[in-house]
Write a protein that holds these residues in place. Structure first.
Motif, short mmCIF file in Angstrom:
data_model
loop_
_atom_site.label_atom_id
_atom_site.label_comp_id
_atom_site.label_asym_id
_atom_site.label_seq_id
_atom_site.Cartn_x
_atom_site.Cartn_y
_atom_site.Cartn_z
N UNK A 1 38.46 14.21 35.29
CA UNK A 1 38.91 13.09 34.45
C UNK A 1 38.27 11.79 34.93
N UNK A 2 38.20 11.60 36.25
CA UNK A 2 37.64 10.36 36.77
C UNK A 2 36.13 10.30 36.52
N UNK A 3 35.46 11.41 36.80
CA UNK A 3 34.00 11.42 36.63
C UNK A 3 33.64 11.22 35.16
N UNK A 4 34.29 11.98 34.27
CA UNK A 4 33.91 11.88 32.86
C UNK A 4 34.27 10.51 32.29
N UNK A 5 35.42 9.97 32.71
CA UNK A 5 35.78 8.63 32.21
C UNK A 5 34.76 7.60 32.70
N UNK A 6 34.34 7.71 33.94
CA UNK A 6 33.38 6.74 34.48
C UNK A 6 32.05 6.82 33.74
N UNK A 7 31.57 8.03 33.53
CA UNK A 7 30.30 8.20 32.82
C UNK A 7 30.41 7.64 31.41
#
Ligand SMILES: Nc1ncnc2c1ncn2[C@@H]1O[C@H](COP(=O)(O)OP(=O)(O)OP(=O)(O)O)[C@@H](O)[C@H]1O
Ligand SMILES: [Mg+2]
Lengths: 258, 266
Positions: free
Chosen positions: A235-241
């Protein structure tokens, strides 16, 4: 041949993931706009996102503003353009750094928490239990988070804008010996409404994406503690990207050079 | 289509399963389950661990989508319902999950009152009164009501979950291992409660249990599931003379028999 097969398989996986996300987003949206609504839950999420993120977002904004003033001074002094510092700070903060850095901080704080909470509810069958108690998990869990993300991030970023500009002001006045009144008037001089508004639009989109990614990965988590851990990371990685990519797209829309 | 279970009433069964199949990847869990549960009847499903009992209940509830077969509730095919119809059918059900599945962010009484407040839009105060009564029925006092699920023992959580599943007085109640983890005396209290739900509320009950004493007490009928199929079903009083070697082995809890546990001997 194996290369082609592997490429094809990867493409199918990507296609499936995109499809699943599209379906999730569609039903999340349609449930968010239809009753029943859960005001208590929306309020709780708003407090969580808006109020409890203030310290971390404020701190980020403060130091960003300060470092911007310092950096642009050392750079601009080389061609005697120190006077532009106030303008550079306010434009960078409102257009870019407020929403992007604020969004990234909130993605780490809130997106992760959402994925962990919904993920745990998923693997302990609490989501199933909601369904058997005649409560739609999308309306009860997802909608309040989307609504809160969409509405609270712009407010947070507005506060971050003010704090960021204040950080630049502090450095400008106390470290670089600008006159306070002229620094402030310089800040206003070239600022346009669209600078702030584009930042707030970005914030709303980022807030929505952060909540969407947190809910989506939480909702799909499988297994146990490990599955929830993976969901949190994703969730954090995809939101950041997504924040970085949509930031570019929105900037392109607002400030197209044509 | 002739009815294969002789003790069935002629009326439409409350729940009717025909050829229900469910696989997880290569693993076939349900291989064509046929089962009828009459209105107001209490059916107990027995069977070895991992034979798909919980999966079967989740298929009936629509929490899992079966790969094939037909599931009817009150004569209505529920395998391909639209969301709104699914919600309507869901209102008939109450479910005690094997793991409890209590909402850990809500207090005990809010858990029990959840279906009343959210599902039936009842006022909080009225719902709390009902919740406290239901908690009393499962032997939990007022002092427990304000606690959070994490502050309870495993057996207490199970009882809260049971209270939650019957709070809205649903037409059909599923109990997935209601007495596992309870002491023998409390188990019997819970057995009585289940019997009372069926008798007083006229509810249809499907329970899963490994506890034969409990099965004998709450069951009108018993069905045994093995390798994804119902291998025997009959009246609860017939369980000791079922004439089925697998049932005998299960009832007497013997390691040797037609059912071989997959244990690797080194
Ligand atoms: N979500 C799932 N994904 C993959 N496999 C599953 C899933 N749920 C259940 N299974 C598999 O299905 C089989 C049946 O599971 P189920 O929980 O129904 O067993 P059970 O009969 O209730 O056993 P127990 O008496 O131990 O509770 C198990 O082998 C399990 O591995
Ligand atoms: Mg089970």
């Amino acid at each position: 041949m194996t290369f082609v097969a592997a490429t094809g398989r990867a493409f199918l996986v990507l296609l499936e993931a995109t499809g699943a996300l599209a379906i999730f987003t569609a039903s999340a949206l349609s449930h968010s706009v239809r009753p029943p609504f859960y005001p208590r839950l929306i309020l709780r999420q708003m407090v969580d996102i808006g109020y409890y993120s203030l310290p971390v977002v404020g701190l980020t904004a403060l130091f960003t503003g300060m470092v911007l003033a310092l950096q642009s001074y050392t750079g601009f002094a080389r061609f005697q353009a120190e006077g532009a510092i106030a303008t550079v700070v306010v434009l960078s903060v409102t257009r870019e750094l407020g929403p992007v850095l604020g969004g990234l901080m909130v993605a780490g704080r809130i997106g992760a928490a959402m994925a962990a909470e919904i993920g745990t509810m998923r693997v302990t069958e609490q989501v199933d239990a909601l369904t058997t108690l005649s409560t739609n998990p999308f309306k009860y869990l997802v909608a309040p988070r989307l609504i809160a993300g969409l509405t609270m991030l712009p407010l947070l970023v507005l506060v971050a804008d003010v704090i960021g500009v204040f950080g630049g002001f502090l450095i400008g006045v106390y470290r670089l010996d600008f006159n306070p009144a002229s620094y402030i008037s310089r800040t206003w001089e070239y600022l346009e409404a669209v600078d702030v508004i584009s930042g707030l639009v970005k914030a709303a989109v980022f807030g929505f994406l952060i909540a969407l990614m947190g809910c989506y990965h939480g909702y799909r988590s499988r297994g146990g503690a490990q599955g929830v851990g993976t969901a949190t990371t994703n969730s954090v990685v995809s939101a950041s990207v997504l924040i970085l990519v949509t930031n570019y797209l929105i900037t392109g829309i607002f400030f197209s050079t044509k | 289509m002739p009815d294969s279970t002789p003790s069935q009433p002629a009326a439409t069964p409350k729940i009717r399963l025909r050829g229900v199949r469910k696989s997880f990847g290569p693993k076939h869990v349900l291989n064509g389950v046929d089962l009828d549960v009459g209105t107001g009847e209490s059916l107990v499903i027995i069977g070895g661990s991992g034979t798909g009992k919980s999966v079967l209940l989740k298929c009936i509830l629509g929490l899992l989508e079966p790969d094939g077969g037909r599931i009817e509730i009150d004569g209505e095919d529920t395998t391909h319902l639209r969301p709104r119809d699914r919600e309507r059918v869901m209102r008939k059900f109450g479910m005690l999950f094997q793991g409890g599945a209590l909402f850990d962010s809500l207090q005990v009484w809010e858990n029990v009152a959840f279906g009343l407040i959210q599902g039936e839009r009842m006022g909080r105060r009225e719902a709390k009164d009902i919740a406290l009564r239901k908690l009393a029925q499962v032997g939990l006092g007022k002092e427990v009501a304000e606690l959070f699920p994490a502050e309870l023992s495993g057996g207490m959580q199970k009882r809260v979950s049971l209270a939650r599943s019957i709070a809205t007085e649903p037409e059909i109640i599923f109990f997935d291992e209601p007495t596992t983890g309870l002491d023998p005396i409390m188990s019997d209290v819970i057995n009585d409660l289940i019997v009372k739900c069926v008798r007083d509320l006229g509810a249809t009950a499907v329970s899963i249990t490994h506890d034969m004493a409990s099965a004998r007490k709450i069951a009108d009928r018993i069905a045994m599931i093995h390798q994804g199929r119902i291998v025997w079903q009959g009246h609860a009083s017939e369980i000791d003379r079922s004439g089925n070697a697998m049932v005998d082995q299960f009832v007497h809890g013997r390691a040797d028999g037609p059912i071989q546990m997959e244990i690797l001997h080194p």
